[in-house]
Scaffold this active site. Sequence first.
Site, PDB file in Angstrom:
ATOM      1  N   ILE A  97      19.659  55.981  61.272  1.00  0.00           N
ATOM      2  CA  ILE A  97      18.988  56.485  62.461  1.00  0.00           C
ATOM      3  C   ILE A  97      19.015  55.373  63.500  1.00  0.00           C
ATOM      4  CG2 ILE A  97      17.569  58.217  61.332  1.00  0.00           C
ATOM      5  CD1 ILE A  97      15.180  56.446  61.618  1.00  0.00           C
ATOM      6  N   SER A  98      19.193  55.781  64.759  1.00  0.00           N
ATOM      7  CA  SER A  98      19.443  54.821  65.828  1.00  0.00           C
ATOM      8  C   SER A  98      18.242  53.926  66.060  1.00  0.00           C
ATOM      9  CB  SER A  98      19.758  55.545  67.126  1.00  0.00           C
ATOM     10  OG  SER A  98      20.887  56.329  66.959  1.00  0.00           O
ATOM     11  N   GLN A  99      18.526  52.849  66.753  1.00  0.00           N
ATOM     12  CA  GLN A  99      17.498  51.943  67.227  1.00  0.00           C
ATOM     13  C   GLN A  99      16.531  52.751  68.110  1.00  0.00           C
ATOM     14  OE1 GLN A  99      19.508  48.994  69.490  1.00  0.00           O
ATOM     15  NE2 GLN A  99      17.765  47.600  69.549  1.00  0.00           N
TER      16      GLN A  99
END
Lengths: 248, 835
Positions: A97-99
């Site tokens: 999952i992205s930053q």
Amino acid sequence: MKKITRPVGWPILIGLALLLFSSQAIAEDVFQQQRHELVNLIKADVEMTRDFLGQGALDERVLDAMGKVPRHEFVPENQRSHAYENRPLPIGYGQTISQPYIVAIMTDLLKPKKTDRVLEIGTGSGYQAAILAELVENVHTIEIVEELSRQAAENLKRTGYANVHIRTGDGYYGWETEAPFDGIVVTAVASHIPPPLIKQLKPGGRMIIPVGAQFMTQYLVLVTKASDGKISTQQIIPVRFVPLTGTH
Amino acid sequence: MTIKPSFSLLAAIVIISASALAYEILLMRLFSIIQWHHFATMIISLALLGYGISGVFLALNRDRLVDHFPLAIMTNLLLFSFSAPACFLLAQQIPFSPAEILWAPVQLLYLCGIYLILTLPFFFAANVVGLSFYRYQEQVSSIYAADLCGAGIGSVGIILLLFILFPQKILTVLTLAGVLATLIVSSYAFREQRDNMKPWIILSLILGLAITFAPADFIRLAISPYKSLNQLLQIPGTKIIDSTSSPLGLLSVVKSTMTPLRHAPGLSLNATTEPPEQLAVFTDADNMTAITRYNGNPETISYLDQTTSALPYHLKQPSNTLILGAGTGSDILQANYHAIKHIDAVELNPQVIDLVKEKYADFAGHLYDRANIDLHVGEARGFVATADKSYDLINISLLDAFGVSAAGLYSMAENYLYTEQAIQDYLQHVSPGGYLSITRWIKIPPRDEPKLLATVVDALKQANAQPPGLQIIMIRSWQTSTLLVKNGVISTEEISRLKQFCNDRSFDLVYYPGISDQEVNRFNIQRQPYLHQAATALLSTQGKAFIEDYKFNIEPATDGRPYFFHFFKWRTLPEIASLLDSGGVFLLESGYLLLIAALLQAILASLLLIALPLWLGKSKLGITNLSGTDLHLPEGRQAGKSDVKPGSGSPLRILVYFFCLGLAFLFIEIAFIQKFILILHHPLYAITVVLSTFLLTAGAGSQVSKELSSSAAKSVIILPVAAISLLSISYIMSLEFITGFLLQTGNLSRYLFSILLIAPLGFCMGMPFPMGLAKISQTAPALIPWVWGINGCASVISAILATLIAMQFGFTVLVLLAIGLYCLAAWYFPESTPA
């Protein structure tokens, strides 16, 4: 023997349960605090990047959503302690999952309105969908990896996001029956922007695509469909950096 | 009386040295598959310090080990045999994930774990050679010769094995080789001691044979889940239907039964068609390309007309075209779509061709067998150099996959495709009015494209035909850019076709002669029209200043410094470092920094390994005064049996001598490998031929050096050093001529000439090390194992340092430095004992 153990055993059990309960509550408090700090961090980063995003601050609603959604509920158990660090996290199956900073910017670039219908391709653990669910009435999301889709559905149910509709399958053709959409987020890697998705975008709608490998977003592509149906893209890097300074 | 090493012991040394070198190359391959290429370099360079550790270990325990020499040798041989596969299997169990290294510090611990584990096999192999040096002090040149010859054989052997077997299987071949070496010494050299080792040897033999003939999936590769092959395999209905392996890479063909692959990078936003059925082809579990189903009906592949690389076909109908890097055939399909009469296509990897031409020929519509296509297996630059035809269009498209290109991982790899001289070569083969077309991935902020532009502009300026600004067209989509260079001046007719092409597909104009600022950045909007700015600046008189001011290194690549993918600039590092936490990781040109990190860790580890025995074992080594000129007798030793005689020079002198040699040997070797890649065309064969020639002739040199060593005069070292210097300098000065001459000749003569050129140099380079060792064996034999370790450490540092120097200053400087190091070594040549 039994008679003796009962009175001794029960209070211990109740004590343990209480301890567990309170520790749960304490943990929630700690998470809440960490989430608050994360939002402040994102605010500061956006401030620094304002020229690139064409705005000095993110939509307050987006920041509110970031402050509300429990990210720790969307990461594997062993990553929970890192849930509120500003970094991408592995969620298994070779996915991440992205930053949070990137998630905030991506969400903001969609310019979501309460009444919008939003489609997400690549549900992952469901975190981005949850953020969107805080902001719009209808979120549709498609995940191709069955196991991830199942987990995401669980995560979203547990955290109470009932307005997210999740489907397992190929996202290339979008979600025909629910189209058109005001916003589309494509988090799954694609060699090109699927033409059917462009078709399912409403005139005036926006599509956002992060480009890059896992753990490393290179830039964001914002696809906009003008009211006359004309398509254009913008390539946005999420940091303040120009390749050239000076007279050029 | 001199004790001579038996022939069987020398044979065992040959085998173990060959196996150790093979293991090194094999690990590079294996880690390139399960992780990424650049980390492979890093891991191997540190693992090689096993040689250094062995030096320390032997220096401190030498006498105990020599007392049980046969046992020690056999044990180490067997330990190498089994640790080679076991350590790799253990190392791949460590959940190291390079992509996370900036985010999660624990990854550094994992990396250290891998280092430590992989050091072991090299440690055992080095023990065998180092201990033999110490045992047969007066025959060091024979042992060194065996070691070098073994390495030479290993370098050829592993390439052959990689053609025949899957890399994981080769691990068991190494086990068998080690067991074989043990058998040989136990049957001949150490016959008397055989009995105590016998059960072990028999057990090893059985075990070795068992794992060799175990089922193929006995050893499984644990490929990182973040590599694109594994990502695709997560999708239901996908499976690997075919794998082939060669030294050029592991190819995996993936079929997807439920979800179409739809590989069409750079597709226009206006496209409405999608690709037909495809098979994915991965190289080393990454770099996806696709074999597209083709039934001969061009309409089914019309999507290929919706990419920027289709531009040249719309400006003018070429009658013939040359495609460099044919791969799985999408460029050929594109040319076919535009009904090109004749297509020459060049592809480096024969196994890729085999997939399209043989195994999946029906699927691909027998694309490579069509009458209008001539397919050539070979390297692009070499093909162009020897081609006697000219083409209306030469096309180079997206030779590297986006992921690899974007992460800056190629930075340390030399690449002769995109140098000034290469561009000139290509343009010489473009017919008047024809085009050279180069398509690359878009990177933001731009790096490749401005560098390519700068390289092309320089090449055109030198050709001096027309003003470069009149010959160039560049366009971009959000994903790819295409640069056209015309052999001639671009006409208004072409410009109007160009505008039509871009308008239809929503591609942006970057540059054409006469472009105005209003025409750029319309469809795929970047914050500034970066590429347009770059093009106009580079074509103006401000070009130099622009390159200077740019935050990435976009200086034109040349054959002297062929590092097209080296974009790193130190000046920009602080700015990027400050952005790392907030999503700026993509700005980091990590390949170069990893090289620096590898160098630093190798230097630190070497310092430790070289200094440690000096500190810990001063008395054991018989050193009381580090900087002084004398070494003293260890206490309790009788003068007659002493290890160290007075007057043998300070350990610092010895250290400098052997360190310089270690550095210089690889400097020259690496410089010539890089140069010969250009001459021999094929990187793989070039490395194999150059490396093995160097090692084998150096082995011969070592054997012959005995004669020289017998002289007591210090000046004998001057002979080989002078020869090395003379030869290297004359090669540097005449290399351009030699290259030009050799490129004209046939394959066989190119290889023969190359071997003839390298042989004398290698021969001389094999001498200084055993000569120095021979001197020490007379005066301070206690230091022999330590010196062996120093040489190992220096080699590791050298391999990395050589690449960095070549990137920064070019090959000539590298070779000159090597000569300087050899001279320095000659100056510090260990002195003889006064008679």
